[in-house]
Write a protein that holds these residues in place. Sequence first.
Motif, PDB file in Angstrom:
ATOM      1  N   ILE A 181       0.851  -1.184   0.000  1.00  0.00           N
ATOM      2  CA  ILE A 181       0.000   0.000   0.000  1.00  0.00           C
ATOM      3  C   ILE A 181       0.888   1.234   0.000  1.00  0.00           C
ATOM      4  N   LEU A 182       0.689   2.096  -0.998  1.00  0.00           N
ATOM      5  CA  LEU A 182       1.565   3.244  -1.215  1.00  0.00           C
ATOM      6  C   LEU A 182       1.019   4.473  -0.498  1.00  0.00           C
ATOM      7  N   PHE A 183       1.831   5.040   0.391  1.00  0.00           N
ATOM      8  CA  PHE A 183       1.498   6.253   1.118  1.00  0.00           C
ATOM      9  C   PHE A 183       2.463   7.370   0.715  1.00  0.00           C
ATOM     10  N   ALA A 184       1.924   8.534   0.354  1.00  0.00           N
ATOM     11  CA  ALA A 184       2.747   9.739   0.206  1.00  0.00           C
ATOM     12  C   ALA A 184       2.792  10.428   1.561  1.00  0.00           C
ATOM     13  N   THR A 185       3.997  10.688   2.059  1.00  0.00           N
ATOM     14  CA  THR A 185       4.135  11.154   3.450  1.00  0.00           C
ATOM     15  C   THR A 185       4.431  12.640   3.580  1.00  0.00           C
ATOM     16  N   ASP A 186       4.554  13.353   2.468  1.00  0.00           N
ATOM     17  CA  ASP A 186       5.015  14.740   2.554  1.00  0.00           C
ATOM     18  C   ASP A 186       3.941  15.766   2.224  1.00  0.00           C
ATOM     19  N   GLN A 187       2.687  15.371   2.232  1.00  0.00           N
ATOM     20  CA  GLN A 187       1.620  16.329   2.013  1.00  0.00           C
ATOM     21  C   GLN A 187       1.318  17.074   3.301  1.00  0.00           C
ATOM     22  N   ALA A 188       0.845  18.311   3.184  1.00  0.00           N
ATOM     23  CA  ALA A 188       0.474  19.075   4.371  1.00  0.00           C
ATOM     24  C   ALA A 188      -0.783  18.462   4.982  1.00  0.00           C
ATOM     25  N   PRO A 189      -0.790  18.193   6.278  1.00  0.00           N
ATOM     26  CA  PRO A 189      -1.983  17.623   6.909  1.00  0.00           C
ATOM     27  C   PRO A 189      -3.135  18.616   6.898  1.00  0.00           C
ATOM     28  N   SER A 190      -4.337  18.117   6.708  1.00  0.00           N
ATOM     29  CA  SER A 190      -5.500  19.009   6.685  1.00  0.00           C
ATOM     30  C   SER A 190      -5.809  19.553   8.069  1.00  0.00           C
ATOM     31  N   ASN A 191      -5.462  18.782   9.091  1.00  0.00           N
ATOM     32  CA  ASN A 191      -5.708  19.212  10.470  1.00  0.00           C
ATOM     33  C   ASN A 191      -4.386  19.221  11.230  1.00  0.00           C
ATOM     34  N   PRO A 192      -3.820  20.400  11.499  1.00  0.00           N
ATOM     35  CA  PRO A 192      -2.515  20.457  12.175  1.00  0.00           C
ATOM     36  C   PRO A 192      -2.542  19.879  13.578  1.00  0.00           C
ATOM     37  N   ASN A 193      -3.728  19.794  14.188  1.00  0.00           N
ATOM     38  CA  ASN A 193      -3.831  19.244  15.533  1.00  0.00           C
ATOM     39  C   ASN A 193      -3.765  17.717  15.545  1.00  0.00           C
ATOM     40  N   ARG A 194      -3.840  17.109  14.361  1.00  0.00           N
ATOM     41  CA  ARG A 194      -3.771  15.650  14.293  1.00  0.00           C
ATOM     42  C   ARG A 194      -2.524  15.205  13.525  1.00  0.00           C
ATOM     43  N   ALA A 195      -1.525  16.052  13.511  1.00  0.00           N
ATOM     44  CA  ALA A 195      -0.274  15.745  12.825  1.00  0.00           C
ATOM     45  C   ALA A 195       0.813  15.415  13.834  1.00  0.00           C
ATOM     46  N   TYR A 196       1.861  14.811  13.336  1.00  0.00           N
ATOM     47  CA  TYR A 196       3.096  14.614  14.113  1.00  0.00           C
ATOM     48  C   TYR A 196       3.996  15.799  13.785  1.00  0.00           C
ATOM     49  N   TRP A 197       4.439  16.524  14.814  1.00  0.00           N
ATOM     50  CA  TRP A 197       5.228  17.738  14.588  1.00  0.00           C
ATOM     51  C   TRP A 197       6.704  17.487  14.862  1.00  0.00           C
TER      52      TRP A 197
END
Length: 297
Positions: A181-197
Amino acid sequence: MNAVLFYLLLKPLSYVPLPVMHRFSDLLSWLLFRVLGFRKKVILGNLQRSFPEKPAREIDRIAREYYRHLCDLVVEAVRCFSIPEAEIKRRGVIKNPEILEPFFEKQQPVILCAGHYNNWEMTATAMPMYIRHRVVGLYKPLKDSFLNQKITESRSRFGMDMVSIRKTRDFFQADHGVSIILFATDQAPSNPNRAYWTEFLHQDTGVLYGTEAYARKYNYPVIFGYIDKVKRGHYEIRFTVVTDDPGSMPEGAITEAHTRLLEAEIRQKPEFWLWSHRRWKHTRPANWELQTKPSTN
């Protein structure tokens, strides 16, 4: 209107040999960079913040090379509407498919993560010709349904299955066989509160947590794909194992690991990353520390 554009322009152009299309790309890149200044402020701003140690002349060189690369991606995407199987296999090579063999022998699905680096679409489209796993690409649907259909058909021509990101949870819950399963990991998250910072290219950056979340939930090994441009129109992807035991790694470690791998890849040849998108459009929430896992609230 989009159907007319596709059948009268894009589809006929897709039969033009790629070396000829690259000549058009040269003209287009000059036009976008020197005349129109397409997203020039975004591109230069991203580069300056990412490489504060580089002089202005070097930043300008990377920007010029990026415009050329971006236009190559455009004409190569058009060519892929009609590209023959033998040609795309020659242009999107997997260097070490044997990395996946032990997982396939155990009937083990895996997650492949990569960035929007070099021609990620051409290498993904050619992937089913090299490996025994079922190849599944997660994608964000376009608003235009006609173009979305045509692009999805183009990506699926040689065996890759396309799944909308809106159906990711349903896909994982269903029987999806021995898939990669292919995941692109460098897109900006739609919700910054649910991202890894974390810090990425000298900037506070929110990273999508889906790769790690699904790997942990289903105990799927995580592979990172390095994509190299061998020469114009020819790409190679090389796999490296991030982890074959997600549960043994601390929270956030998988996300941190694939982010560092992508960062090293970009630093090596920065002109081949997607600098024209607004990767840093979100700011880190004030109460969040760097290198923190996303909230589950």
